[in-house]
Scaffold this motif. Structure first.
Motif, PDB file in Angstrom:
ATOM      1  N   GLY A  82       0.803  -1.222   0.000  1.00 57.93           N
ATOM      2  CA  GLY A  82       0.000   0.000   0.000  1.00 57.93           C
ATOM      3  C   GLY A  82       0.838   1.274   0.000  1.00 57.93           C
ATOM      4  O   GLY A  82       0.682   2.103   0.896  1.00 57.93           O
ATOM      5  N   PRO A  83       1.722   1.435  -0.977  1.00 62.22           N
ATOM      6  CA  PRO A  83       2.576   2.631  -0.972  1.00 62.22           C
ATOM      7  C   PRO A  83       1.756   3.902  -1.192  1.00 62.22           C
ATOM      8  O   PRO A  83       0.695   3.878  -1.817  1.00 62.22           O
ATOM      9  CB  PRO A  83       3.528   2.388  -2.149  1.00 62.22           C
ATOM     10  CG  PRO A  83       2.759   1.506  -3.065  1.00 62.22           C
ATOM     11  CD  PRO A  83       1.907   0.640  -2.174  1.00 62.22           C
ATOM     12  N   THR A  84       2.246   4.998  -0.646  1.00 64.36           N
ATOM     13  CA  THR A  84       1.600   6.293  -0.848  1.00 64.36           C
ATOM     14  C   THR A  84       2.607   7.265  -1.441  1.00 64.36           C
ATOM     15  O   THR A  84       3.802   7.180  -1.167  1.00 64.36           O
ATOM     16  CB  THR A  84       1.060   6.866   0.473  1.00 64.36           C
ATOM     17  OG1 THR A  84       2.152   7.001   1.399  1.00 64.36           O
ATOM     18  CG2 THR A  84      -0.004   5.971   1.080  1.00 64.36           C
ATOM     19  N   ALA A  85       2.090   8.163  -2.233  1.00 67.70           N
ATOM     20  CA  ALA A  85       2.949   9.176  -2.852  1.00 67.70           C
ATOM     21  C   ALA A  85       2.908  10.444  -2.001  1.00 67.70           C
ATOM     22  O   ALA A  85       1.893  10.731  -1.357  1.00 67.70           O
ATOM     23  CB  ALA A  85       2.462   9.481  -4.261  1.00 67.70           C
ATOM     24  N   PRO A  86       3.979  11.221  -2.012  1.00 69.07           N
ATOM     25  CA  PRO A  86       3.965  12.491  -1.273  1.00 69.07           C
ATOM     26  C   PRO A  86       2.904  13.435  -1.839  1.00 69.07           C
ATOM     27  O   PRO A  86       2.567  13.374  -3.024  1.00 69.07           O
ATOM     28  CB  PRO A  86       5.361  13.068  -1.496  1.00 69.07           C
ATOM     29  CG  PRO A  86       6.168  12.013  -2.132  1.00 69.07           C
ATOM     30  CD  PRO A  86       5.250  10.968  -2.647  1.00 69.07           C
ATOM     31  N   ASP A  87       2.392  14.310  -0.999  1.00 70.77           N
ATOM     32  CA  ASP A  87       1.328  15.223  -1.408  1.00 70.77           C
ATOM     33  C   ASP A  87       1.734  16.148  -2.544  1.00 70.77           C
ATOM     34  O   ASP A  87       0.900  16.527  -3.360  1.00 70.77           O
ATOM     35  CB  ASP A  87       0.857  16.057  -0.212  1.00 70.77           C
ATOM     36  CG  ASP A  87       0.091  15.225   0.802  1.00 70.77           C
ATOM     37  OD1 ASP A  87      -0.402  14.150   0.421  1.00 70.77           O
ATOM     38  OD2 ASP A  87      -0.003  15.667   1.967  1.00 70.77           O
ATOM     39  N   TRP A  88       3.009  16.513  -2.632  1.00 74.84           N
ATOM     40  CA  TRP A  88       3.430  17.445  -3.672  1.00 74.84           C
ATOM     41  C   TRP A  88       3.356  16.826  -5.063  1.00 74.84           C
ATOM     42  O   TRP A  88       3.377  17.536  -6.069  1.00 74.84           O
ATOM     43  CB  TRP A  88       4.830  17.996  -3.394  1.00 74.84           C
ATOM     44  CG  TRP A  88       5.915  16.966  -3.353  1.00 74.84           C
ATOM     45  CD1 TRP A  88       6.353  16.272  -2.276  1.00 74.84           C
ATOM     46  CD2 TRP A  88       6.688  16.505  -4.456  1.00 74.84           C
ATOM     47  NE1 TRP A  88       7.346  15.405  -2.638  1.00 74.84           N
ATOM     48  CE2 TRP A  88       7.579  15.530  -3.971  1.00 74.84           C
ATOM     49  CE3 TRP A  88       6.717  16.819  -5.812  1.00 74.84           C
ATOM     50  CZ2 TRP A  88       8.483  14.875  -4.799  1.00 74.84           C
ATOM     51  CZ3 TRP A  88       7.623  16.156  -6.619  1.00 74.84           C
ATOM     52  CH2 TRP A  88       8.496  15.202  -6.109  1.00 74.84           C
ATOM     53  N   LEU A  89       3.214  15.501  -5.149  1.00 75.89           N
ATOM     54  CA  LEU A  89       3.091  14.832  -6.445  1.00 75.89           C
ATOM     55  C   LEU A  89       1.656  14.779  -6.958  1.00 75.89           C
ATOM     56  O   LEU A  89       1.425  14.393  -8.103  1.00 75.89           O
ATOM     57  CB  LEU A  89       3.617  13.391  -6.355  1.00 75.89           C
ATOM     58  CG  LEU A  89       5.115  13.196  -6.412  1.00 75.89           C
ATOM     59  CD1 LEU A  89       5.471  11.727  -6.262  1.00 75.89           C
ATOM     60  CD2 LEU A  89       5.698  13.740  -7.688  1.00 75.89           C
ATOM     61  N   ASP A  90       0.693  15.142  -6.118  1.00 73.71           N
ATOM     62  CA  ASP A  90      -0.728  15.015  -6.477  1.00 73.71           C
ATOM     63  C   ASP A  90      -1.106  15.639  -7.819  1.00 73.71           C
ATOM     64  O   ASP A  90      -1.838  15.031  -8.591  1.00 73.71           O
ATOM     65  CB  ASP A  90      -1.618  15.574  -5.373  1.00 73.71           C
ATOM     66  CG  ASP A  90      -1.721  14.633  -4.181  1.00 73.71           C
ATOM     67  OD1 ASP A  90      -1.294  13.466  -4.315  1.00 73.71           O
ATOM     68  OD2 ASP A  90      -2.217  15.074  -3.128  1.00 73.71           O
ATOM     69  N   PRO A  91      -0.637  16.823  -8.173  1.00 74.71           N
ATOM     70  CA  PRO A  91      -1.060  17.379  -9.466  1.00 74.71           C
ATOM     71  C   PRO A  91      -0.428  16.682 -10.668  1.00 74.71           C
ATOM     72  O   PRO A  91      -0.936  16.770 -11.786  1.00 74.71           O
ATOM     73  CB  PRO A  91      -0.601  18.838  -9.422  1.00 74.71           C
ATOM     74  CG  PRO A  91       0.005  19.082  -8.100  1.00 74.71           C
ATOM     75  CD  PRO A  91       0.116  17.783  -7.386  1.00 74.71           C
ATOM     76  N   TYR A  92       0.673  15.989 -10.445  1.00 69.46           N
ATOM     77  CA  TYR A  92       1.448  15.442 -11.560  1.00 69.46           C
ATOM     78  C   TYR A  92       1.146  13.973 -11.857  1.00 69.46           C
ATOM     79  O   TYR A  92       1.311  13.520 -12.988  1.00 69.46           O
ATOM     80  CB  TYR A  92       2.945  15.610 -11.283  1.00 69.46           C
ATOM     81  CG  TYR A  92       3.295  17.007 -10.882  1.00 69.46           C
ATOM     82  CD1 TYR A  92       3.223  18.046 -11.801  1.00 69.46           C
ATOM     83  CD2 TYR A  92       3.649  17.312  -9.581  1.00 69.46           C
ATOM     84  CE1 TYR A  92       3.512  19.349 -11.437  1.00 69.46           C
ATOM     85  CE2 TYR A  92       3.952  18.613  -9.203  1.00 69.46           C
ATOM     86  CZ  TYR A  92       3.873  19.621 -10.136  1.00 69.46           C
ATOM     87  OH  TYR A  92       4.150  20.901  -9.775  1.00 69.46           O
ATOM     88  N   LEU A  93       0.731  13.212 -10.866  1.00 76.68           N
ATOM     89  CA  LEU A  93       0.509  11.782 -11.073  1.00 76.68           C
ATOM     90  C   LEU A  93      -0.574  11.465 -12.100  1.00 76.68           C
ATOM     91  O   LEU A  93      -0.369  10.582 -12.940  1.00 76.68           O
ATOM     92  CB  LEU A  93       0.199  11.097  -9.738  1.00 76.68           C
ATOM     93  CG  LEU A  93       1.401  10.921  -8.814  1.00 76.68           C
ATOM     94  CD1 LEU A  93       0.975  10.278  -7.502  1.00 76.68           C
ATOM     95  CD2 LEU A  93       2.482  10.101  -9.465  1.00 76.68           C
ATOM     96  N   PRO A  94      -1.725  12.142 -12.076  1.00 75.84           N
ATOM     97  CA  PRO A  94      -2.741  11.798 -13.085  1.00 75.84           C
ATOM     98  C   PRO A  94      -2.263  11.994 -14.514  1.00 75.84           C
ATOM     99  O   PRO A  94      -2.488  11.134 -15.363  1.00 75.84           O
ATOM    100  CB  PRO A  94      -3.908  12.736 -12.757  1.00 75.84           C
ATOM    101  CG  PRO A  94      -3.712  13.124 -11.346  1.00 75.84           C
ATOM    102  CD  PRO A  94      -2.238  13.122 -11.125  1.00 75.84           C
ATOM    103  N   VAL A  95      -1.585  13.111 -14.786  1.00 73.47           N
ATOM    104  CA  VAL A  95      -1.131  13.333 -16.162  1.00 73.47           C
ATOM    105  C   VAL A  95       0.003  12.387 -16.522  1.00 73.47           C
ATOM    106  O   VAL A  95       0.114  11.968 -17.678  1.00 73.47           O
ATOM    107  CB  VAL A  95      -0.723  14.801 -16.412  1.00 73.47           C
ATOM    108  CG1 VAL A  95      -1.913  15.717 -16.323  1.00 73.47           C
ATOM    109  CG2 VAL A  95       0.373  15.249 -15.495  1.00 73.47           C
ATOM    110  N   ALA A  96       0.826  12.017 -15.559  1.00 75.69           N
ATOM    111  CA  ALA A  96       1.900  11.054 -15.835  1.00 75.69           C
ATOM    112  C   ALA A  96       1.319   9.690 -16.181  1.00 75.69           C
ATOM    113  O   ALA A  96       1.780   9.024 -17.117  1.00 75.69           O
ATOM    114  CB  ALA A  96       2.834  10.949 -14.633  1.00 75.69           C
ATOM    115  N   VAL A  97       0.277   9.280 -15.464  1.00 71.75           N
ATOM    116  CA  VAL A  97      -0.349   7.987 -15.742  1.00 71.75           C
ATOM    117  C   VAL A  97      -1.035   8.005 -17.108  1.00 71.75           C
ATOM    118  O   VAL A  97      -0.907   7.062 -17.900  1.00 71.75           O
ATOM    119  CB  VAL A  97      -1.349   7.614 -14.621  1.00 71.75           C
ATOM    120  CG1 VAL A  97      -2.208   6.429 -15.011  1.00 71.75           C
ATOM    121  CG2 VAL A  97      -0.591   7.326 -13.335  1.00 71.75           C
ATOM    122  N   VAL A  98      -1.743   9.082 -17.415  1.00 72.11           N
ATOM    123  CA  VAL A  98      -2.424   9.178 -18.711  1.00 72.11           C
ATOM    124  C   VAL A  98      -1.400   9.192 -19.848  1.00 72.11           C
ATOM    125  O   VAL A  98      -1.598   8.547 -20.884  1.00 72.11           O
ATOM    126  CB  VAL A  98      -3.350  10.410 -18.753  1.00 72.11           C
ATOM    127  CG1 VAL A  98      -3.904  10.637 -20.137  1.00 72.11           C
ATOM    128  CG2 VAL A  98      -4.481  10.245 -17.760  1.00 72.11           C
TER     129      VAL A  98
END
Length: 111
Positions: free
Chosen positions: A18-34
């Protein structure tokens, strides 16, 4: 076979740990996944069409993700990150559906 085993092990490890990403990555993860999905579907399309090149895939994958994240970062710095993030997702979404359509046509035309 090794690829499938690695994928299964990665999914199981992710579910158990159950890894979690740091909060500062929140805006970038969705576009990186897409962007990553776009590159992967483009690779699948090229594979079915017989034009797949592994070096081109790696460069496309890395550059698509980097450009998408940099565009969102630029939007955050200028003050309209949400709008630019939405624009990136829409453009990549269009590319994903175009690749999926081409992939479906290629697979159905082989029958």
């Amino acid at each position: 076979m090794i690829v499938v085993l690695a994928l299964v092990l990665g999914v199981v490890a992710g579910l158990l740990l159950g890894p979690t990403a740091p909060d500062w990555l929140d805006p970038y993860l969705p576009v990186a996944v897409v962007a990553a999905v776009d590159a992967a579907l483009g690779a699948a399309r090229a594979g079915v069409e017989g034009t797949f090149d592994d070096r081109e895939f790696v460069v496309s994958f890395a550059s698509d993700v980097a450009i998408a994240v940099l565009l969102v970062l630029l939007g955050e710095l200028v003050g309209f990150g949400g709008a630019l993030s939405t624009a990136v997702v829409v453009v990549l979404g269009i590319r994903i559906f175009a690749s999926a359509t081409a992939l479906r046509r290629a697979l159905l035309s082989e029958r």
